[in-house]
Design an enzyme around this catalytic site. Structure first.
Site, PDB file in Angstrom:
ATOM      1  CG  ASN A 232       1.937   0.342   3.901  1.00 15.22           C
ATOM      2  OD1 ASN A 232       1.736  -0.875   3.796  1.00 15.22           O
ATOM      3  ND2 ASN A 232       3.083   0.916   3.576  1.00 15.22           N
ATOM      4  N   GLY A 233       0.069  -1.722   6.051  1.00 10.03           N
ATOM      5  CA  GLY A 233       0.563  -2.661   7.060  1.00 10.03           C
ATOM      6  C   GLY A 233      -0.501  -3.693   7.381  1.00 10.03           C
TER       7      GLY A 233
ATOM      8  CD  GLU B  47      15.730 -15.752 -12.347  1.00 13.09           C
ATOM      9  OE1 GLU B  47      14.792 -15.851 -13.131  1.00 13.09           O
ATOM     10  OE2 GLU B  47      15.582 -15.796 -11.116  1.00 13.09           O
TER      11      GLU B  47
ATOM     12  CG  HIS C 196      26.550 -41.067  -8.461  1.00 10.80           C
ATOM     13  ND1 HIS C 196      26.858 -42.407  -8.395  1.00 10.80           N
ATOM     14  CD2 HIS C 196      26.288 -40.687  -7.181  1.00 10.80           C
ATOM     15  CE1 HIS C 196      26.753 -42.830  -7.140  1.00 10.80           C
ATOM     16  NE2 HIS C 196      26.419 -41.788  -6.380  1.00 10.80           N
TER      17      HIS C 196
ATOM     18  CE  LYS D 168       8.072 -10.778  -9.989  1.00 11.57           C
ATOM     19  NZ  LYS D 168       9.253 -11.401  -9.356  1.00 11.57           N
TER      20      LYS D 168
ATOM     21  CE  LYS E 155      16.472 -15.529  -8.461  1.00 16.59           C
ATOM     22  NZ  LYS E 155      15.320 -16.178  -7.902  1.00 16.59           N
TER      23      LYS E 155
ATOM     24  NE  ARG F 267       4.370   2.053  -1.444  1.00 15.76           N
ATOM     25  CZ  ARG F 267       5.248   2.062  -0.448  1.00 15.76           C
ATOM     26  NH1 ARG F 267       6.408   2.661  -0.621  1.00 15.76           N
ATOM     27  NH2 ARG F 267       4.978   1.494   0.685  1.00 15.76           N
TER      28      ARG F 267
ATOM     29  CB  CYS G   9      -0.882   0.034   1.245  1.00 16.58           C
ATOM     30  SG  CYS G   9      -1.917  -1.419   1.381  1.00 16.58           S
TER      31      CYS G   9
ATOM     32  CD1 TRP H 154      -0.135  -5.120  -4.233  1.00 19.16           C
ATOM     33  CD2 TRP H 154       0.202  -6.138  -2.267  1.00 19.16           C
ATOM     34  NE1 TRP H 154       0.455  -6.335  -4.468  1.00 19.16           N
ATOM     35  CE2 TRP H 154       0.675  -6.971  -3.299  1.00 19.16           C
ATOM     36  CE3 TRP H 154       0.302  -6.572  -0.953  1.00 19.16           C
ATOM     37  CZ2 TRP H 154       1.238  -8.210  -3.038  1.00 19.16           C
ATOM     38  CZ3 TRP H 154       0.860  -7.799  -0.708  1.00 19.16           C
ATOM     39  CH2 TRP H 154       1.326  -8.604  -1.747  1.00 19.16           C
TER      40      TRP H 154
HETATM   41  O1  M6R Z   1       4.619 -16.265  -9.816  1.00 18.12           O
HETATM   42  P1  M6R Z   1       5.205 -17.642  -9.622  1.00 18.12           P
HETATM   43  O2  M6R Z   1       5.780 -17.867  -8.293  1.00 18.12           O
HETATM   44  O3  M6R Z   1       4.236 -18.733 -10.006  1.00 18.12           O
HETATM   45  O4  M6R Z   1       6.389 -17.710 -10.686  1.00 18.12           O
HETATM   46  C1  M6R Z   1       7.098 -18.878 -10.889  1.00 18.12           C
HETATM   47  C2  M6R Z   1       8.317 -18.649 -11.724  1.00 18.12           C
HETATM   48  O5  M6R Z   1       7.974 -18.169 -13.000  1.00 18.12           O
HETATM   49  C3  M6R Z   1       9.295 -17.670 -11.071  1.00 18.12           C
HETATM   50  O6  M6R Z   1       9.662 -18.094  -9.799  1.00 18.12           O
HETATM   51  C4  M6R Z   1      10.562 -17.524 -11.932  1.00 18.12           C
HETATM   52  O7  M6R Z   1      11.285 -18.706 -11.911  1.00 18.12           O
HETATM   53  C5  M6R Z   1      11.410 -16.338 -11.453  1.00 18.12           C
HETATM   54  N1  M6R Z   1      12.000 -15.695 -12.568  1.00 18.12           N
HETATM   55  C6  M6R Z   1      12.489 -16.752 -10.523  1.00 18.12           C
HETATM   56  O8  M6R Z   1      13.344 -15.714 -10.192  1.00 18.12           O
END
Ligand code: M6R
Length: 614
Positions: A107-108, A494, A510, A609, A491, A32, A2, A81
């Site tokens: 907010n909170g 990506e 293995h 995202k 991380k 936000r 929020c 939010w």
């Molecule tokens: O919104 P979600 O948690 O369902 O998203 C899942 C994945 O698409 C998400 O975690 C993706 O792997 C991110 N880029 C990880 O940083």
């Protein structure tokens, strides 16, 4: 998360109409994330409070309701939010008391709102929303009946609420003031000339003033157009004049809170995100309902994608340990291979921060079509996956703007740990005091995560310089550390575009160890658990023997310190906290490696995202 902006002005002293200033400030809070918005003002004849609010985008609401055209000189605005109560016109802020004389934006999370609401209902108050915020308006109303002094009533109400809050309140009783209070949610005062502001964030006021006071926890007070009163609860008034800061950021810098990227801001927000998530979980009846459902389940599954899948792996390990129940974890896009074996009495825990990932949604639908029950864990209230599930448990991480999930991973694992504890208790595996002890550990998490971030940022910057020149890296661990290692590798891949692989450390011999040569980086996530450390010792040594450079993420009291070439020191804790304490250094390493390689960590190539295509 929020956002709040309030403005109080003297007629003729502002560059624009006060409502336009409030509205423009509101637009600056859009980043936000929100699902609804609104504003309230004291009409110039001081006879009533005017409210305009609803679900939807600010621009749409402006067309429908004229947010920027509210009359008067004392106004509060809000972006909501959703945390308690779905996104809707009624749940949008501001909220009023019964008589329409007090308007509140917040907010909170008010942790004890259920108890307060029951008491207020008994006293005859009538509520018009499902929010925790509305109790504040009625509580102040109730106190005002007793004290007939608005500031006193406001203060008494603030002393009674528990949880996190940044509050801005206007009232017909004192029409030239905005009352405010803060604990665990951000709030600033903007100092103008003939007008003053309260706001969640600096960008909201930057167009009108560069002078700001950061309000601290447990502080409250009020602003008028020409004065500011600030006090600390229990300590009395504060001389704020020495706390005025001149803000030199641009508006764009400011919306990232001074951080160069959202990802770094979100890494640093983790203590707050975990704290709010914990507040939301306390006394949340849906957790007990979920634990009961799990207890009666024939089989338990968990599904998710990406980072959320790693949270799911953690959940299955924690549940096996705490509730002595196996949990089958599968990648959401693989749901067709599972669907045929699903039957009634099976329960699926579907994890998705966005609540919209199509693979997870399809798995949920497949499960329910076959009579299975679904518990959703999400960050977004009323998103598709929680809506289509039997039960929904929410984390309260606030909106995550960076494409790489950071704060939502630690908030998710907080929820899942909480659920595993409740399940263990329900199953009789944990007695009350054992469950209480584990929850006490979780309550320490915000502080421990803050320490983990503070202790490791400069080391991450240094190591990133070297890793930036590498082509490949391993992230290894055992048991509860494996999902954390997997998350660290994801991380790095990506956002820094470096090949990173993660697997349980016992698998090295293995096959994967064939790749290891001189100065090959191998990062070990080392949970503070004796049997894990003993086994990892052998794995570290076999890597070292092939020339690998050994990086460890381990607590101060690890027995493996002398085995490490480089050590990210994290605070000592309990194994249940492993994703919380051990993940931040890995997030920081990925972030700084991306920066070093010249990439924008907020917008990694080829990624979205929220993935809404199969
Ligand atoms: O919104 P979600 O948690 O369902 O998203 C899942 C994945 O698409 C998400 O975690 C993706 O792997 C991110 N880029 C990880 O940083």
């Amino acid at each position: 998360m929020c956002g709040i902006i309030g403005v109080v002005a003297l007629p003729g002293k502002t560059p624009y109409k006060p409502s336009e200033m409030g509205y423009r400030g509101l637009l600056r809070l859009e980043y936000r994330g929100y699902d609804s918005a609104g504003g309230a003002s004291i009409d110039p004849f001081r006879r009533r409070i005017i409210v305009a609010k609803g679900k939807g985008k600010i621009a749409e609401l402006e067309r429908k309701l004229g947010l920027s055209k509210l009359p008067g000189y004392t106004l509060i605005y809000h972006t909501r939010w959703a945390t308690h109560g779905r996104p809707s016109d009624e749940n949008a802020h501001p909220h009023l008391d019964c008589r329409g004389e007090i308007a509140v934006v917040h907010n909170g999370i008010i942790q004890n709102y259920r108890i307060l609401k029951e008491e207020l209902l008994r006293k005859g108050h009538v509520f018009s929303s499902e929010t925790d915020t509305e109790v504040i308006a009625h509580l102040i109303e109730e106190k005002y009946r007793v004290y007939r002094d608005f500031y006193r009533a406001f203060k008494e109400a603030v002393m009674e609420i528990e949880g996190s809050y940044a509050l801005a309140v206007i009232t017909l009783h004192e029409p030239d003031k905005i009352f405010f209070a803060k604990k665990d949610s951000p709030l600033i005062i903007g100092v103008g000339d003939g007008y003053n502001f309260v706001a969640s964030d600096i960008p909201a006021i930057l167009e009108y003033t560069r002078k700001a006071i950061i309000v601290h926890d447990n502080e409250l007070g009020y602003i008028t157009p020409s004065s500011i009163y600030l006090e600390e609860l229990g300590r009395g008034s504060i001389d704020w004049s020495r706390r005025v800061r001149i803000i030199e950021w641009s508006i764009e810098d400011a919306s990232k809170g001074g951080y160069p990227h959202y990802m770094l801001k979100e890494i640093h927000e983790q203590p707050r995100a975990i704290r709010d998530t914990l507040y939301g979980l306390m006394n949340e009846p849906v957790v007990v309902e979920a634990a009961k459902l799990l207890l009666d389940a024939r089989r338990i599954y968990t599904t998710a994608a990406g980072t959320s899948y790693h949270a799911g792996l953690y959940y299955s390990l924690a549940t096996a340990q705490l509730a002595k129940q196996p949990v089958y974890s599968f990648i959401a896009s693989e749901y067709p291979s599972i669907a045929d074996s699903v039957g009634e009495d099976d329960v699926l825990v579907a994890i998705s921060q966005s609540g919209e990932t199509i693979d997870v949604l399809m798995a949920v639908r497949a499960f329910r079509e076959r009579g299975g029950r679904v518990i959703a864990v999400s960050n977004i209230v009323d998103s598709a996956i929680p809506r289509e599930s039997d039960l929904a448990i929410y984390m309260r991480a606030g909106p995550e703007i960076g494409v790489a999930a950071t704060k939502t991973f630690t908030a998710q694992t907080t929820v899942l740990a909480w659920l595993a504890i409740a399940h263990g208790e329900e199953a009789g595996v944990l007695d009350r005091s054992e469950a209480g002890e584990l929850r006490d550990w979780l309550a320490k998490a915000p502080q421990l995560v803050a320490e983990s971030i503070a202790a490791n940022e400069s080391l991450a910057i240094k190591l990133a310089e070297w890793i930036a020149g590498k082509h490949s890296m391993y992230y290894l661990s055992r048991w509860i550390g494996v999902p954390v290692a997997m998350e660290g590798a994801l991380k790095l891949k990506e956002i820094a575009y470096i090949h990173a692989e993660s697997y349980p450390a016992g698998e090295s011999k293995h096959g994967p160890i064939a790749l290891v040569e001189n100065m090959f980086p191998v990062l070990f996530v080392i949970p503070g658990v004796d049997w894990v450390e003993k086994l990892l010792l052998g794995n570290i040594q076999e890597m070292r023997a092939r020339g690998a450079y050994i990086i460890g993420v381990a607590a101060e009291d690890t027995g493996l310190a002398d085995q490490l070439d480089l050590w990210f020191r994290v605070p000592c804790g309990h194994w249940i906290l492993t994703p919380l304490t051990h993940t931040p250094p890995l997030q920081l390493l990925a972030y700084y490696t991306a920066i070093r390689r010249g990439y924008d960590p907020d917008k990694p190539r080829n990624l979205a995202k929220t993935v809404t295509v199969e």
